[in-house]
Design a protein around this motif. Structure first.
Motif, short mmCIF file in Angstrom:
data_model
loop_
_atom_site.label_atom_id
_atom_site.label_comp_id
_atom_site.label_asym_id
_atom_site.label_seq_id
_atom_site.Cartn_x
_atom_site.Cartn_y
_atom_site.Cartn_z
N SER A 1 -11.52 5.04 -6.52
CA SER A 1 -12.55 5.65 -6.18
C SER A 1 -12.24 6.91 -5.67
CB SER A 1 -13.13 4.82 -4.91
OG SER A 1 -12.16 4.80 -3.67
N ILE B 1 -3.44 5.43 -1.50
CA ILE B 1 -4.17 6.89 -1.18
C ILE B 1 -3.72 7.63 -2.20
CG2 ILE B 1 -4.59 8.49 0.45
CD1 ILE B 1 -5.86 5.81 1.16
N TYR C 1 0.87 -1.21 0.05
CA TYR C 1 0.07 -0.03 0.02
C TYR C 1 0.85 1.14 0.00
CZ TYR C 1 -3.75 -3.50 0.97
OH TYR C 1 -4.49 -4.40 0.78
N PHE D 1 -13.19 9.71 -2.59
CA PHE D 1 -13.92 9.92 -1.31
C PHE D 1 -14.82 11.07 -1.60
CE2 PHE D 1 -9.73 8.84 1.08
CZ PHE D 1 -9.97 7.47 0.54
N ALA E 1 -13.18 7.52 5.46
CA ALA E 1 -13.70 8.10 4.40
C ALA E 1 -14.99 7.84 3.99
CB ALA E 1 -12.47 7.92 3.31
N GLU E 2 -15.14 6.46 4.51
CA GLU E 2 -16.54 5.92 4.18
C GLU E 2 -17.55 6.22 5.26
OE1 GLU E 2 -15.55 1.93 3.62
OE2 GLU E 2 -14.89 2.09 1.67
N LYS F 1 -9.38 4.50 4.52
CA LYS F 1 -10.66 4.16 3.67
C LYS F 1 -11.90 4.26 4.30
CE LYS F 1 -11.78 0.50 0.33
NZ LYS F 1 -12.65 -0.48 1.11
N ASN F 2 -11.91 3.47 5.88
CA ASN F 2 -12.98 3.48 6.66
C ASN F 2 -13.50 4.84 7.28
OD1 ASN F 2 -12.86 0.82 6.30
ND2 ASN F 2 -11.83 0.53 8.47
N PHE G 1 -3.93 1.98 5.59
CA PHE G 1 -4.81 2.06 4.37
C PHE G 1 -6.25 2.04 4.64
CE2 PHE G 1 -7.03 0.39 0.84
CZ PHE G 1 -6.79 1.47 -0.45
N GLN G 2 -6.49 0.77 5.36
CA GLN G 2 -7.60 0.26 5.69
C GLN G 2 -8.41 1.41 6.59
OE1 GLN G 2 -10.32 -1.29 5.16
NE2 GLN G 2 -9.13 -2.37 3.43
N GLY H 1 -9.14 9.97 -2.15
CA GLY H 1 -9.47 8.78 -2.97
C GLY H 1 -8.38 7.63 -3.03
N ILE H 2 -8.65 6.77 -4.02
CA ILE H 2 -7.73 5.57 -4.01
C ILE H 2 -7.62 5.21 -5.49
CG2 ILE H 2 -7.76 2.96 -3.66
CD1 ILE H 2 -9.62 3.72 -1.00
#
Length: 155
Positions: free
Chosen positions: A106, A51, A5, A108, A152-153, A149-150, A145-146, A64-65
């Motif tokens: 993706s 990221i 990552y 965010f 952002a979601e 991502k979490n 990374f996770q 974003g990703i």
DNA sequence: GCCAACGTTGGC
DNA sequence: GCCAACGTTGGC
């Protein structure tokens, strides 16, 4: 080997996550720092996730990703006299600067402000958050990374 | 726009 | 090889 990552910085006024979304795929060119170059050339593998970070922005932060879309290759802008990133001393038979191609994964719903990351204990050790660090491309852990991502979601 | 932090360059 | 000067990054 399992996926690695990364975090990759771009100034959105030059190239943003929305630009990548529109173009689907883009060459990550113009990196002129040896440590970052080594990550691009030898560290990144197709399929790795990164990221996409907006720097010098309002706000600055993860936006974003993206995914590494192909093997590293010499950066052609180093040999283009008309490019801002031209390097007259780089020998085409022995390229000094390398790039990878990235593809959109993706965006965010909103950029995570850098300041908000400083409140997250699991992210405290990130290179990104260390004082004075200026690397434009850097490795991050799967956990980091996770976590990003979490965050952002949820936002 | 300011400026701290860092990388690079070049004189010696 | 040292290190001052300079250029760049990037948050604020």
């Amino acid at each position: 080997m399992t996926a690695q990552y990364w975090l990759m910085k771009s100034e959105p006024s030059v190239f943003s996550i929305q630009d990548l979304k529109r173009k689907k795929r883009e060459a990550w060119d113009g990196v002129r720092n040896y440590q970052a170059r080594n990550y691009l050339k030898d560290g990144m593998k197709p399929g790795d996730l990164a990221i996409f970070y907006h720097s010098n922005a309002e706000p600055s932060g993860p936006a974003g990703i993206c995914r590494i879309a192909g093997p590293s290759r010499p950066d052609p802008t180093a040999f283009d006299p008309k490019s801002d990133h031209f390097d007259a001393s780089s020998d085409p038979s022995k390229p000094r600067w390398w790039l990878v191609d990235v593809e959109f994964v993706s965006a965010f719903s909103q950029v995570l402000p850098l300041a908000s990351l400083r409140d997250i204990p699991e992210l405290a050790d990130m290179t990104l958050l260390r004082k004075g660090q200026r690397l434009s491309v850097m490795p991050i852990t799967a956990k980091e990374f996770q976590r990003i991502k979490n965050l952002a979601e949820k936002s």
